[in-house]
Design a protein around this motif. Structure first.
Motif, mmCIF file in Angstrom:
data_model
loop_
_atom_site.group_PDB
_atom_site.id
_atom_site.type_symbol
_atom_site.label_atom_id
_atom_site.label_comp_id
_atom_site.label_asym_id
_atom_site.label_seq_id
_atom_site.Cartn_x
_atom_site.Cartn_y
_atom_site.Cartn_z
ATOM 1 N N PRO A 1 0.925 -1.087 0.060
ATOM 2 C CA PRO A 1 0.013 0.126 -0.079
ATOM 3 C C PRO A 1 0.820 1.136 0.048
ATOM 4 O O PRO A 1 1.977 1.254 0.532
ATOM 5 N N ALA A 2 0.554 2.216 -0.753
ATOM 6 C CA ALA A 2 1.072 3.595 -0.697
ATOM 7 C C ALA A 2 0.189 4.711 -0.415
ATOM 8 O O ALA A 2 -1.009 4.564 -0.672
ATOM 9 N N GLY A 3 0.737 5.769 0.045
ATOM 10 C CA GLY A 3 -0.335 6.884 0.273
ATOM 11 C C GLY A 3 -0.592 7.696 -0.975
ATOM 12 O O GLY A 3 -0.084 7.398 -2.051
ATOM 13 N N ALA A 4 -1.645 8.215 -0.962
ATOM 14 C CA ALA A 4 -2.362 8.767 -2.191
ATOM 15 C C ALA A 4 -1.290 9.938 -2.762
ATOM 16 O O ALA A 4 -0.785 10.632 -1.805
ATOM 17 N N LEU A 5 -1.220 9.913 -3.961
ATOM 18 C CA LEU A 5 -0.395 11.251 -4.458
ATOM 19 C C LEU A 5 -1.162 12.328 -4.435
ATOM 20 O O LEU A 5 -2.647 12.499 -4.434
ATOM 21 N N PRO A 6 -0.571 13.263 -4.284
ATOM 22 C CA PRO A 6 -1.423 14.650 -4.228
ATOM 23 C C PRO A 6 -2.396 14.876 -5.437
ATOM 24 O O PRO A 6 -2.181 14.830 -6.451
ATOM 25 N N GLY A 7 -3.575 15.251 -4.859
ATOM 26 C CA GLY A 7 -4.626 15.655 -5.751
ATOM 27 C C GLY A 7 -5.170 14.480 -6.531
ATOM 28 O O GLY A 7 -5.983 14.486 -7.470
ATOM 29 N N VAL A 8 -5.047 13.291 -5.895
ATOM 30 C CA VAL A 8 -5.647 11.900 -6.465
ATOM 31 C C VAL A 8 -6.572 11.347 -5.755
ATOM 32 O O VAL A 8 -6.121 11.168 -4.322
ATOM 33 N N SER A 9 -7.621 11.037 -6.395
ATOM 34 C CA SER A 9 -8.684 9.969 -5.393
ATOM 35 C C SER A 9 -8.526 8.662 -5.658
ATOM 36 O O SER A 9 -8.519 8.495 -7.068
ATOM 37 N N GLY A 10 -8.500 7.801 -4.883
ATOM 38 C CA GLY A 10 -8.325 6.440 -5.135
ATOM 39 C C GLY A 10 -7.325 5.730 -4.449
ATOM 40 O O GLY A 10 -6.757 6.337 -3.829
ATOM 41 N N GLU A 11 -7.354 4.152 -4.559
ATOM 42 C CA GLU A 11 -6.405 3.564 -3.870
ATOM 43 C C GLU A 11 -5.040 3.428 -4.582
ATOM 44 O O GLU A 11 -4.982 3.419 -5.824
#
Length: 260
Positions: A171-181
């Motif tokens: 698992p990774a943290g969401a990229l800036p401005g991105v919604s989703g897994e």
């Protein structure tokens, strides 16, 4: 009576000699423990992440749409990439500013007739759009003609769904401005020809690719996807010209892709 005492002493002495030997024999060869595996177990969270990403990539294979993505290349200005995944499985990805040192916009597409590169009207391409056949629809784009941004929407999805592929997923943290897994994908193979670029891959629950951060740069979904067409249309007619390369054209070169 003395005889009985002597016999008892002999028996006691014999027991004193034999008991330690018997005890040593019983303890010298203890039962061997059951063999255990030397391989470290796969953490449950990592194994679950691999399953989750495979499921989302499978949904992305079935997700037909038109969408635009903000593309921030590893070097250069941001631009907008257009992606079409048609209902019949054909696809097209338009990449501005890729050919001839950034002067020519190109489009890659695959349909029943093959794999194509098209030169689009742009700063370095004053003539109408024209396309060149690169091979069969499932062929790889030649390395020198490969902008790479099409892979997350095409063949890399097959790699992500393949549990035999040499990948490590977490698992990774969401990229800036991105919604989703989002998931971090690493290669576990020492081969120089990795099946895909390592990086961060993000998907919405319905399989829409939300973002990718890899060696070629970062793609982020811009706005909501639209409906998919029945099939993709090439940007122009197919000709016998040469495809557009990435290198800047020399002053003596003249455009050839799309030239009848």
């Amino acid at each position: 009576m003395h005889a009985h005492r002597r016999a008892a002493r002999r028996l006691t002495g014999a027991l004193a000699l034999t008991l330690p030997a018997l005890l040593a024999a019983c303890t010298a060869d203890p039962a061997s423990p059951a063999p255990t595996s030397t391989a470290d177990p796969v953490p449950a969270e990592v194994d679950a992440a691999r399953d989750e990403l495979a499921a989302l990539a499978a949904a992305a294979q079935d997700r037909h749409l038109t969408a635009t993505y903000t593309f921030e290349p590893a070097g250069g200005a941001a631009r907008t990439v257009a992606v079409t995944s048609a209902n019949d499985g054909t696809w097209r990805v338009d990449v501005p500013g890729w050919g001839q040192g950034g002067a020519v916009d190109v489009s890659l597409a695959a349909n029943a007739d093959g794999l194509f590169q098209c030169a689009l009207p742009s700063a370095g391409w004053a003539q109408p759009a024209g396309c060149v056949r690169l091979g069969d629809a499932d062929d790889a784009v030649p390395r020198k003609l490969d902008p790479r941004v099409q892979h997350p929407f095409t063949d890399w999805l097959e790699v992500l769904t393949d549990r035999r592929a040499p990948l490590a997923v977490s698992p990774a943290g969401a990229l800036p401005g991105v919604s989703g897994e989002c998931y971090s994908v690493e290669s576990t193979s020492a081969s120089l020809n990795a099946p895909l670029d390592v990086g961060i891959y993000c998907y919405r629950p319905d399989g829409t690719p939300a973002a990718v951060r890899a060696a070629f740069g970062t793609l982020r979904l811009a706005g909501e996807p639209g409906a998919a067409p029945a099939t993709v249309q090439l940007a122009g007619p197919v000709t016998e010209g040469e495809p557009v390369s990435r290198e800047a054209a020399s002053p003596t070169d003249s455009p050839s892709a799309g030239t009848p």
